[in-house]
Structures are given as structure tokens and as C-alpha cells.
Design a protein around this motif. Structure first.
Motif, mmCIF file in Angstrom:
data_model
loop_
_atom_site.group_PDB
_atom_site.id
_atom_site.type_symbol
_atom_site.label_atom_id
_atom_site.label_comp_id
_atom_site.label_asym_id
_atom_site.label_seq_id
_atom_site.Cartn_x
_atom_site.Cartn_y
_atom_site.Cartn_z
ATOM 1 N N UNK A 198 1.169 -10.089 37.804
ATOM 2 C CA UNK A 198 -0.789 -10.653 38.555
ATOM 3 C C UNK A 198 -0.367 -11.293 39.778
ATOM 4 N N UNK A 199 -2.030 -10.704 40.040
ATOM 5 C CA UNK A 199 -2.317 -11.000 41.381
ATOM 6 C C UNK A 199 -3.166 -11.431 41.195
ATOM 7 N N UNK A 200 -4.158 -12.394 41.848
ATOM 8 C CA UNK A 200 -5.455 -13.272 42.427
ATOM 9 C C UNK A 200 -6.735 -12.438 42.485
ATOM 10 N N UNK A 201 -7.173 -11.712 43.049
ATOM 11 C CA UNK A 201 -8.378 -11.332 43.631
ATOM 12 C C UNK A 201 -9.075 -12.873 43.423
ATOM 13 N N UNK A 202 -9.406 -14.041 44.109
ATOM 14 C CA UNK A 202 -9.458 -15.193 43.626
ATOM 15 C C UNK A 202 -11.277 -14.797 44.907
ATOM 16 N N UNK A 203 -12.348 -14.669 43.857
ATOM 17 C CA UNK A 203 -13.604 -14.896 44.744
ATOM 18 C C UNK A 203 -14.251 -16.110 44.927
ATOM 19 N N UNK A 204 -14.173 -16.236 45.952
ATOM 20 C CA UNK A 204 -14.253 -17.295 47.023
ATOM 21 C C UNK A 204 -14.932 -18.264 46.141
ATOM 22 N N UNK A 205 -15.110 -19.867 45.232
ATOM 23 C CA UNK A 205 -15.844 -20.717 44.672
ATOM 24 C C UNK A 205 -17.242 -20.742 44.835
ATOM 25 N N UNK A 206 -17.590 -20.986 46.318
ATOM 26 C CA UNK A 206 -19.682 -20.675 46.870
ATOM 27 C C UNK A 206 -19.737 -20.832 47.840
ATOM 28 N N UNK A 207 -21.190 -20.433 48.226
ATOM 29 C CA UNK A 207 -21.184 -19.493 49.893
ATOM 30 C C UNK A 207 -21.045 -18.440 49.779
ATOM 31 N N UNK A 208 -20.901 -17.558 49.003
ATOM 32 C CA UNK A 208 -20.589 -16.617 49.272
ATOM 33 C C UNK A 208 -21.938 -15.432 49.821
ATOM 34 N N UNK A 209 -22.071 -15.072 50.635
ATOM 35 C CA UNK A 209 -23.631 -14.294 51.652
ATOM 36 C C UNK A 209 -24.153 -13.379 50.394
ATOM 37 N N UNK A 210 -23.455 -12.782 49.622
ATOM 38 C CA UNK A 210 -24.340 -12.012 48.751
ATOM 39 C C UNK A 210 -24.944 -11.065 49.323
ATOM 40 N N UNK A 219 -13.405 -28.889 47.555
ATOM 41 C CA UNK A 219 -12.178 -29.482 46.752
ATOM 42 C C UNK A 219 -12.764 -29.191 45.597
ATOM 43 N N UNK A 220 -13.586 -29.608 44.385
ATOM 44 C CA UNK A 220 -13.402 -29.517 43.695
ATOM 45 C C UNK A 220 -13.191 -28.598 42.748
ATOM 46 N N UNK A 221 -13.828 -27.411 43.072
ATOM 47 C CA UNK A 221 -14.322 -26.417 42.976
ATOM 48 C C UNK A 221 -13.601 -25.535 43.101
#
Length: 343
Positions: free
Chosen positions: A104-116, A148-150
Motif C-alpha cells: 500500500x501507498x498513500x496519496x495523502x490529500x492535505x488535511x486542510x488548505x486545499x486550493x481547489x 498538527x491535530x489534523x
């Protein structure tokens, strides 16, 4: 078996970094160590959303790959809250029950601050550094911060899927935070320090807090400055995408990976485009533990509404050569890894 070399680099003891590793993880590591330098396992990454790759490989070669790669990407909270769904955990459990090995890999979407911003900075590409303003360095410096919590929230969400695998007895070749030194993913965007800290945080949280003992930790930072230390790495992986139909052994990258540590670690080709020629692997002394061809157009094309093998990256004759070669192992060649000897 082919005795590739008597080089001491290929004599690796099956001692996992987690002293409480599960029996099946120990068995898998023992098998990989026994094969290292003698045989390379065939491998294939499953596609996201649909995974025709193994059946296309079967149709082309009559065999399944020994290792199947999956992705925890769509279990990330930042994606599930936007409607993403995944079946990769279930598919991985099925693959193991059918006698295969799981990575398994993990393309980890950022926990916040997505530009979208469409199209190239859409939330679905939130694992890329240019699609998010998330600051991993600031997050790791301030354990009291929301950022950090996210990070912890996301790791805990992924732990639920890894626990499902553990409950089914599935050992996982676990490859998070991959290709960090490239800088194109947010976890590598601020240099090695924050990324190494995140790797250690993830190891401690998954292993010590969540009790996940089915993980074999595959580090894929791709540069010595990013190496977190021997006590945090079981296997070293390199991701290599040479030009189309280039079947070189990539021995220079193999030797580079050997240089990251003075300890003997298994070296693997954790992602590839074109397959390497097995004869060149033997000739050059580059016995990657397994390969893992990337999905989609690296494997197939559409022909009148039907998916068929594509020769764009690897010609059919080379695919068959690799799957039929005495140096390689397919799923059909694997022993019962639930009964393999314990080290």
C-alpha cells in the motif's frame, strides 16, 4: 533458484523494526529475505476506481503478478468528506486470500488548505504541493496547532483501514510519504526535516498507539538526506520511470539506494514504468526485491470499447519474458505465506 551473487549486501536478516510484528509480517519478511538476490517478485499497481490491470496481465501472460499495489488515498478524511470512496482495503484482503502479497501507498490529500482550483489544483489533486497551502513545517513545529491535530486525525483514519487488514491476517508492505525528496508532494515540500519528523510520528502512532503490527515499513524518500534511520526502515524503495520501452536494470539507482545506509536492507523497485529486462538485472547485479508497474496507460489501452494490453511502455514480448523468466516469481509461484517458516 538463480544465485545472482555472493555479495554480502544481499544477505539481509529478517529482523523487522517493530519488535511486536505479527507472525504473518515476520513470515513475509523471512520469505522476502530468502528470495533477495535470487528471485524478483513481479508486481502491479491497481488502478484507482477500477483495477483491470491484474486480469489484463493474466490475459497477456497466463499469470498473475505476485505483488499487488493498492492506495489508501480515498480513505483520507479530506477526500471522504468530499464524497470519495474506495474499495482498496477489501480488494487487498481478497488478493491476500488468493495467495498474493499486498503493498500500500498513500496519496495523502492535505488535511486542510486545499486550493481547489480547476483543473490542475482541484481538491482531488490535494496530495500535490502546488494544490495546497498546507505547511508541513509549521505543523510539525507546533503540536498544539490545528494543522498538527489534523495530521493525527488523518493518520488515525488510515489506521482504521490498516486494522481491518491486520484483523484479516494481511501483512502490508507499507509505503507512506513516498517520493518525498522530489518536492512535488506536500509532505516533501519543506525539505527533509519536517518529513522525517512526520515519518517518525506516523510510525510511533500506528505502531505504539494503534498497535498495528502487520506493517513492513518501506521507505521511499529517494535521497540519503531524507533517510529517517535504520530503526524506522525495514525496506528501501526506489520509484523509477525511464523512457518508453527502456528495459535497463537501473543499476545506478540500485547502488544509490544501497548507499543510504551501511546496514543491509532489502532494496526494491517500488514503482516502475517500463519493466526491466530480467537478464540485465542478473548481468548488472541489480536484484530488486519486487517491481510494481504503475497502473492505467502503463498497462492497457482502449480498443473499440475493450481494454487490451498496451505496448506503449513495455512490449508484449518483454512482459512475457519477465513473467516467464526463471529469475522472477508470479503469484502462482508463491508459497503459502500463512505457513512460511518464522524467523
Amino acid at each position: 533458484m538463480i544465485n545472482l551473487t555472493s555479495d554480502a549486501n544481499f544477505r539481509v536478516e529478517p529482523n523487522l523494526i517493530n519488535p511486536d510484528a505479527s507472525d504473518n509480517a515476520k513470515r513475509l519478511m523471512a520469505f522476502l529475505c530468502d528470495m533477495y538476490g535470487k528471485r524478483m517478485l513481479t508486481g502491479q499497481q491497481a488502478g484507482v476506481g477500477r483495477n483491470p490491470e491484474p486480469e489484463i496481465i493474466l490475459e497477456a501472460t497466463g499469470k498473475y503478478p505476485a505483488v499487488m499495489g493498492f492506495d489508501l488515498m480515498d480513505y483520507s478524511p479530506g477526500r471522504t468528506e468530499r464524497g470519495a470512496v474506495s474499495q482498496d482495503t477489501d480488494l487487498a484482503i481478497d488478493w491476500w486470500k488468493q495467495g498474493g502479497i499486498v503493498t500500500f501507498c498513500w496519496h495523502w490529500g492535505a488535511p486542510k488548505d486545499l486550493l481547489d482550483r480547476d483543473p490542475d489544483q482541484h481538491w482531488s489533486k490535494g496530495f500535490y504541493a502546488n494544490a495546497t497551502a498546507f505547511d508541513i513545517e509549521a505543523a510539525m513545529k507546533d503540536p498544539s496547532s490545528e494543522s498538527f491535530a489534523l495530521l493525527l486525525r488523518d493518520i488515525d483514519a488510515i489506521a482504521e483501514e490498516l486494522r481491518r487488514l491486520q484483523d484479516e491476517g494481511v501483512p502490508v508492505l507499507w509505503r507512506p510519504l513516498h517520493e518525498a525528496s522530489g518536492g512535488w508532494f506536500w509532505w516533501g515540500a519543506k525539505g527533509p526535516g519536517p518529513c522525517i519528523a512526520l515519518w517518525k510520528l506516523m510510525y510511533d502512532r500506528l505502531t505504539r498507539l494503534h498497535g498495528l503490527n502487520n506493517l513492513i515499513w518501506v521507505w521511499n524518500g529517494q535521497h540519503g538526506d531524507w533517510y529517517p534511520g535504520d530503526e524506522y526502515v525495514d525496506i528501501i524503495g526506489e520509484d523509477i520511470y525511464p523512457p518508453e520501452r527502456n528495459y535497463e536494470s537501473q543499476v545506478d539507482r540500485f547502488r544509490q539506494a544501497l548507499s543510504y545506509t551501511s546496514a543491509n536492507k532489502i532494496i526494491t523497485l517500488s514503482e516502475n514504468g517500463p519493466l526491466p529486462d530480467p537478464d540485465l538485472l542478473i548481468q548488472d547485479g541489480a536484484p530488486w526485491s519486487w517491481c510494481c508497474t504503475w497502473y492505467g496507460t502503463f498497462v492497457y489501452r482502449e480498443d473499440n470499447g475493450r481494454l487490451v494490453y498496451s505496448e506503449k511502455y513495455t512490449e508484449l514480448k518483454m512482459l512475457r519474458k519477465l513473467y516467464d523468466h526463471p529469475f522472477t516469481l508470479t503469484r502462482e509461484d508463491l508459497p503459502d505465506l500463512t505457513a512460511y517458516r518464522l524467523p
